[in-house]
Design an enzyme around this catalytic site. Structure first.
Site, PDB file in Angstrom:
ATOM      1  N   LYS A 185       0.881  -1.171   0.000  1.00  0.00           N
ATOM      2  CA  LYS A 185       0.000   0.000   0.000  1.00  0.00           C
ATOM      3  C   LYS A 185       0.915   1.216   0.000  1.00  0.00           C
ATOM      4  CE  LYS A 185      -4.176   1.859   0.522  1.00  0.00           C
ATOM      5  NZ  LYS A 185      -5.200   1.805  -0.544  1.00  0.00           N
ATOM      6  N   ASP A 241      -2.730 -12.084   5.882  1.00  0.00           N
ATOM      7  CA  ASP A 241      -3.751 -12.721   6.713  1.00  0.00           C
ATOM      8  C   ASP A 241      -5.091 -12.678   5.973  1.00  0.00           C
ATOM      9  OD1 ASP A 241      -5.258 -13.679   8.792  1.00  0.00           O
ATOM     10  OD2 ASP A 241      -4.818 -12.054  10.182  1.00  0.00           O
ATOM     11  N   ASP A 245      -6.883 -15.840   3.265  1.00  0.00           N
ATOM     12  CA  ASP A 245      -8.217 -16.396   3.527  1.00  0.00           C
ATOM     13  C   ASP A 245      -9.134 -16.174   2.326  1.00  0.00           C
ATOM     14  OD1 ASP A 245      -7.678 -17.402   5.997  1.00  0.00           O
ATOM     15  OD2 ASP A 245      -9.275 -16.329   7.038  1.00  0.00           O
TER      16      ASP A 245
END
Ligand code: NAD
Length: 350
Positions: A185, A241, A245
């Protein structure tokens, strides 16, 4: 080649037994020894990561883990919870790189919530940094400033931390399609500007790998819009993380997803991405394929045996093509089997 086997709790013993059978059938010279981790270790010793397990895990080249946890330990004091054992072993072994493939076998394309043409044949690998970033940075906490509560966490990465995870991603890409997408980012966060700079510097040692960069918000969109554009995705702890997922759920089948966590010398902990599934434990119906595929990752990443890894993965593809399905991936018209029969089918396919 020493393997420490930690069956753990719930369905853990059932699924690791099948992965061990598959490893033994390869005709390679493994030394395997079992130990306790998680709730079963708490029951036997009062410690979720007992000393005997620590000794064995440290001495091994690789660890094969089933899963830990269950409702009977949920009210234990914090240091006697099964998850403590998991966090303990990850920290003890210095596992800083988490590798989670998301593979969707064409036969299981209907299990995904996305259109089959978007996900069929999907094969991506998310490489997540596991020991740094905002989850561990200081200062952290909740404090009072000017009469109101303020929550603080610190995103921090050193260049050595970035370099070592970038290397894992580039090396992994060499075993795959030689493309790495680094996710950051950098338009807003200086920490991830450094991330991008160091990944670009590290890439100079890997001229055979095609490197691209993507902002994390765009990556979250691209993963559901056109996930097949990715080969290896490398990112920090927090973004990883969430994205890992998201990526794993593209496949829709939790019983199929392996994972690896590596240290600097490619010693690894290999485990399915799912938990201990207490609701089906002891019934002999759990899907052992995520654990068997974790064993294949062990062959590839710790033992550098691409041939054996491919043999196992191809055997899994074959049993799916033959129509064998455990309950979690069952569709009408297929052959419903239990944990052991699925293991038998993989052995026969091998
Ligand atoms: P879970 O992954 O154990 O189960 C979620 C659902 O998926 C359940 O319905 C379960 O039956 C099913 N499922 C999971 N694995 C399966 C398999 N191999 N075959 C067929 N079905 C399968 O998650 P949960 O229910 O949230 O957690 C149960 C316990 O596992 C908790 O104690 C939790 O703390 C623990 N857990 C452990 C790990 C780990 O050991 N790494 C990871 C996640 C959760």
């Amino acid at each position: 080649m020493k393997i420490c086997v930690l069956p753990g709790d719930g369905i853990g013993p059932e699924i690791t037994a099948e992965a061990v059978r598959v490893l033994k059938a390869l005709g390679l010279e493994f030394e395997m020894e079992e130990a306790l981790l998680g709730g079963c270790a708490v029951d036997a010793t009062g410690n979720p990561y007992p000393e005997a397990t620590q000794k064995l895990a440290r001495a091994a080249d690789a660890v094969l883990l089933g899963a830990v946890g269950g409702p009977q330990w949920d009210n234990n004091p914090r240091e006697q919870r099964p998850e403590r054992g998991l966090l303990g072993i990850r920290k003890d072994l210095g596992l800083f790189a988490n590798l989670r493939p998301a593979v969707l076998y064409p036969e299981l394309a209907n299990a995904s919530t996305l259109k089959p043409e978007v996900v069929a044949g999907l094969d991506i690998l998310i490489v997540r940094e596991l020991t740094g970033d905002i989850y561990f940075g200081q200062p952290r906490g909740i404090e009072t400033r000017n009469g109101e509560r303020v929550g603080v966490n610190t995103m921090v990465y050193s260049e050595s931390e970035i370099r070592r995870i970038a290397r894992v991603a580039f090396e992994a890409a060499r075993k795959r399609n030689r493309k790495v997408c680094s996710v950051d980012k950098m338009n807003v966060l200086e920490c991830t500007q450094l991330w991008r700079d160091v990944v670009i510097e590290t890439a100079r040692d890997y001229p055979d790998i095609e490197l691209s960069h993507m902002l994390v918000d765009n990556c979250a969109m691209q993963l559901v819009r056109n996930p097949k554009q990715f080969d290896v995705v490398v990112t920090g702890n927090m973004f990883g993380d969430i994205l890992s997922d998201e990526a794993s759920m593209l496949t829709g089948s939790i019983g199929m997803l392996p994972s690896a966590s590596l240290d600097e010398k490619n010693k690894g902990l290999y485990e399915p991405s799912h938990g201990s599934a207490p609701d089906i434990a002891g019934k002999g119906v759990a899907n052992p394929l995520a654990t068997i595929l974790s064993a294949a990752m062990m062959l590839r990443y710790t033992f550098n045996n691409e041939t054996a890894a491919n043999r196992v993965e191809n055997a899994v593809k074959k049993v799916l093509a033959q129509g064998f399905r455990t309950g979690d991936i069952y569709e009408p018209g297929m052959k419903r089997v239990g944990t052991k029969e699925m293991g038998d089918a993989v052995l026969a396919a091998l």
